[in-house]
Scaffold this motif. Structure first.
Motif, PDB file in Angstrom:
ATOM      1  N   ARG A   1      -6.847   6.144  -6.917  1.00  0.00           N
ATOM      2  CA  ARG A   1      -7.935   5.876  -5.976  1.00  0.00           C
ATOM      3  C   ARG A   1      -9.220   6.575  -6.427  1.00  0.00           C
ATOM      4  O   ARG A   1     -10.327   6.008  -6.329  1.00  0.00           O
ATOM      5  CB  ARG A   1      -7.528   6.369  -4.591  1.00  0.00           C
ATOM      6  N   LYS A   2      -9.082   7.764  -6.962  1.00  0.00           N
ATOM      7  CA  LYS A   2     -10.244   8.505  -7.454  1.00  0.00           C
ATOM      8  C   LYS A   2     -10.850   7.811  -8.665  1.00  0.00           C
ATOM      9  O   LYS A   2     -12.076   7.809  -8.851  1.00  0.00           O
ATOM     10  CB  LYS A   2      -9.839   9.936  -7.800  1.00  0.00           C
TER      11      LYS A   2
ATOM     12  N   LEU B   1      -8.950  -1.539  -3.287  1.00  0.00           N
ATOM     13  CA  LEU B   1      -7.618  -1.164  -3.745  1.00  0.00           C
ATOM     14  C   LEU B   1      -6.588  -1.547  -2.684  1.00  0.00           C
ATOM     15  O   LEU B   1      -6.711  -1.176  -1.513  1.00  0.00           O
ATOM     16  CB  LEU B   1      -7.550   0.338  -4.029  1.00  0.00           C
ATOM     17  N   ILE B   2      -5.584  -2.297  -3.106  1.00  0.00           N
ATOM     18  CA  ILE B   2      -4.458  -2.697  -2.246  1.00  0.00           C
ATOM     19  C   ILE B   2      -3.261  -1.826  -2.611  1.00  0.00           C
ATOM     20  O   ILE B   2      -2.915  -1.705  -3.784  1.00  0.00           O
ATOM     21  CB  ILE B   2      -4.091  -4.179  -2.450  1.00  0.00           C
ATOM     22  N   ALA B   3      -2.636  -1.232  -1.606  1.00  0.00           N
ATOM     23  CA  ALA B   3      -1.428  -0.436  -1.824  1.00  0.00           C
ATOM     24  C   ALA B   3      -0.204  -1.252  -1.427  1.00  0.00           C
ATOM     25  O   ALA B   3      -0.250  -2.070  -0.509  1.00  0.00           O
ATOM     26  CB  ALA B   3      -1.480   0.849  -1.008  1.00  0.00           C
ATOM     27  N   ASN B   4       0.900  -1.010  -2.129  1.00  0.00           N
ATOM     28  CA  ASN B   4       2.149  -1.736  -1.875  1.00  0.00           C
ATOM     29  C   ASN B   4       3.318  -0.824  -2.227  1.00  0.00           C
ATOM     30  O   ASN B   4       3.212   0.009  -3.105  1.00  0.00           O
ATOM     31  CB  ASN B   4       2.179  -3.014  -2.723  1.00  0.00           C
ATOM     32  N   GLY B   5       4.435  -1.021  -1.516  1.00  0.00           N
ATOM     33  CA  GLY B   5       5.635  -0.282  -1.868  1.00  0.00           C
ATOM     34  C   GLY B   5       6.291   0.387  -0.687  1.00  0.00           C
ATOM     35  O   GLY B   5       6.116   1.587  -0.455  1.00  0.00           O
TER      36      GLY B   5
ATOM     37  N   ASN C   1      -1.597   2.134   8.148  1.00  0.00           N
ATOM     38  CA  ASN C   1      -2.786   2.588   8.880  1.00  0.00           C
ATOM     39  C   ASN C   1      -3.287   3.925   8.348  1.00  0.00           C
ATOM     40  O   ASN C   1      -4.499   4.135   8.192  1.00  0.00           O
ATOM     41  CB  ASN C   1      -2.474   2.707  10.371  1.00  0.00           C
ATOM     42  N   ALA C   2      -2.364   4.815   8.056  1.00  0.00           N
ATOM     43  CA  ALA C   2      -2.754   6.133   7.558  1.00  0.00           C
ATOM     44  C   ALA C   2      -3.452   6.028   6.202  1.00  0.00           C
ATOM     45  O   ALA C   2      -4.435   6.731   5.941  1.00  0.00           O
ATOM     46  CB  ALA C   2      -1.530   7.040   7.458  1.00  0.00           C
ATOM     47  N   ALA C   3      -2.942   5.140   5.336  1.00  0.00           N
ATOM     48  CA  ALA C   3      -3.542   4.974   4.011  1.00  0.00           C
ATOM     49  C   ALA C   3      -4.964   4.445   4.118  1.00  0.00           C
ATOM     50  O   ALA C   3      -5.871   4.878   3.390  1.00  0.00           O
ATOM     51  CB  ALA C   3      -2.688   4.041   3.168  1.00  0.00           C
ATOM     52  N   ILE C   4      -5.191   3.517   5.043  1.00  0.00           N
ATOM     53  CA  ILE C   4      -6.525   2.947   5.217  1.00  0.00           C
ATOM     54  C   ILE C   4      -7.467   3.956   5.868  1.00  0.00           C
ATOM     55  O   ILE C   4      -8.613   4.137   5.437  1.00  0.00           O
ATOM     56  CB  ILE C   4      -6.438   1.647   6.037  1.00  0.00           C
ATOM     57  N   GLN C   5      -6.996   4.622   6.885  1.00  0.00           N
ATOM     58  CA  GLN C   5      -7.847   5.589   7.596  1.00  0.00           C
ATOM     59  C   GLN C   5      -8.242   6.769   6.709  1.00  0.00           C
ATOM     60  O   GLN C   5      -9.333   7.335   6.863  1.00  0.00           O
ATOM     61  CB  GLN C   5      -7.121   6.070   8.857  1.00  0.00           C
TER      62      GLN C   5
ATOM     63  N   GLY D   1      -8.723   6.506   3.504  1.00  0.00           N
ATOM     64  CA  GLY D   1      -9.469   6.013   2.356  1.00  0.00           C
ATOM     65  C   GLY D   1      -8.645   5.866   1.098  1.00  0.00           C
ATOM     66  O   GLY D   1      -9.165   5.518   0.034  1.00  0.00           O
ATOM     67  N   LEU D   2      -7.340   6.107   1.214  1.00  0.00           N
ATOM     68  CA  LEU D   2      -6.461   5.999   0.049  1.00  0.00           C
ATOM     69  C   LEU D   2      -6.336   4.549  -0.412  1.00  0.00           C
ATOM     70  O   LEU D   2      -6.166   4.272  -1.608  1.00  0.00           O
ATOM     71  CB  LEU D   2      -5.085   6.566   0.408  1.00  0.00           C
ATOM     72  N   ALA D   3      -6.412   3.611   0.539  1.00  0.00           N
ATOM     73  CA  ALA D   3      -6.326   2.182   0.222  1.00  0.00           C
ATOM     74  C   ALA D   3      -7.264   1.426   1.146  1.00  0.00           C
ATOM     75  O   ALA D   3      -7.639   1.914   2.223  1.00  0.00           O
ATOM     76  CB  ALA D   3      -4.897   1.684   0.401  1.00  0.00           C
TER      77      ALA D   3
END
Length: 355
Positions: free
Chosen positions: A281-282, A288-292, A300-304, A306-308
């Motif tokens: 992400r850095k 960026l789309i996260a999957n897995g 929700n946590a990943a989006i909030q 900024g990780l994804a």
């Protein structure tokens, strides 16, 4: 922001960030042509912010599994057109995933000819073939002339996808298939312009990206990577450094998105050299789309954080055609049935109930 926040990807205004991940389903029964059953399957899931189709081979040499669809014949293009029309009629947006399996195949799929790869390194394990379960074979190492042909097949596959009505394409650079085989030093031991240094091992991928973006536009081109993946006997000596380099270089290309598969339990169990999503992400400045193995809460946590920017769901979307509504209403989810993941009928494909 959360999974229900709208998102703009290039020219597409998507209603949510709950994306449908690509999943092989083996329903292209005749000549690898998408069919009416597949059109219904994808249309059922049109409430996804974005649908990414199952992996779709760019040539006959790209085949490594039975009954998987292609995008290299006129009949396949017409079959996919029925799918895109059905999804668009339901208000959905859909990208096609472009695929070549490389060494993850068998001569029985290719009239006795060897599958090919960057280097003559045999994968460990067995593969399902028209002749039953067989050991993998040592692949034919591609010449530079053959590499140029494959690059053009990716480009033609992207053109065919747009002709079939797709909104864009996702280049499959993950899961131990051909592009991934070039990227990793565990499968690429070449000593020419396509092997050795980070730049050289990435050359095949970036030639494909350059060809496709020139043909259809960068805004219609996504990419999927699995930096921590061990599937299909994959390994790399320094994936964190390598994929950071790849992501930094991708940042300048204005792609529609980068789709990252996080390290899964199986990867960790098989000795993955884990690359944290935060590192990528850095390095990558675009969407960026996260999957897995994500849940609604983890997504929700990943989006909030900024990780994804969005999250792609696989098995949950397979079993829940109305997954965004179920998330929104906090209702129970259908349980996926693995016994029907790769069968050829409607059971476990079209019969998962919506609310």
């Amino acid at each position: 922001m959360d999974l229900f926040s709208p998102i703009k990807i290039a020219d597409y205004h998507l209603g949510n960030r709950i994306f449908m991940a690509p999943m092989t389903r083996c329903r292209s029964i005749q000549n690898n042509i998408p069919n009416e059953m597949m059109a219904r399957y994808y249309a059922q899931r049109a409430s996804a912010g974005l649908i990414i189709t199952e992996a779709t081979q760019i040539s006959t040499k790209g085949i490594g599994y039975p009954n998987t669809p292609g995008i290299h014949t006129p009949e396949q293009v017409e079959g996919w057109r029925k799918v895109t029309q059905a999804v668009h009629e339901k208000g959905g947006t859909i990208f096609l995933q472009l695929w070549h399996v490389g060494r993850i195949s068998h001569p029985s799929y290719h009239n006795g000819e060897l599958p090919f790869a960057p280097s003559a390194i045999k994968p460990a394990g067995n593969i399902y073939t028209p002749l039953g379960m067989k050991e993998f074979v040592t692949p034919h190492p591609l010449s530079t002339e053959e590499i140029a042909i494959v690059v053009e097949q990716y480009v033609q596959g992207a053109k065919n996808a747009i002709e079939a009505g797709f909104d864009g394409v996702e280049i499959h650079g993950a899961n131990g298939y051909l592009i991934d085989q070039f990227l990793r030093d565990g499968t690429n031991t070449r000593d020419d312009a396509y092997g050795g240094s980070l730049e050289n091992r990435g050359r095949f991928l970036f030639e494909i990206i350059e060809g496709i973006t020139s043909a259809i536009g960068s805004e219609k081109t996504g990419l999927r990577l699995s930096p921590s993946g061990t599937f299909n006997d994959m390994k790399d000596s320094d994936p964190s450094n390598h994929f950071t380099y790849i992501c930094e270089k991708l940042s300048a290309l204005n792609l529609a998105y980068l789709h990252i598969i996080d390290a899964l339990e199986g990867d960790i169990r098989h000795g993955a050299n884990v690359v944290e999503l935060s590192v990528l992400r850095k390095a990558y400045k675009g969407v960026l789309i996260a999957n897995g193995g994500y849940t609604q809460e983890r997504g929700n946590a990943a989006i909030q954080s900024g990780l994804a920017d969005a999250v792609a769901f696989g098995a949950l979307f397979l079993a829940n055609p109305d997954l965004p509504k179920r998330f929104a209403d906090n209702t129970p989810l259908n349980t996926p049935n693995p016994d029907t993941f790769y069968t050829q009928g409607e059971e476990g494909y079209l019969d998962y109930p919506a609310l």
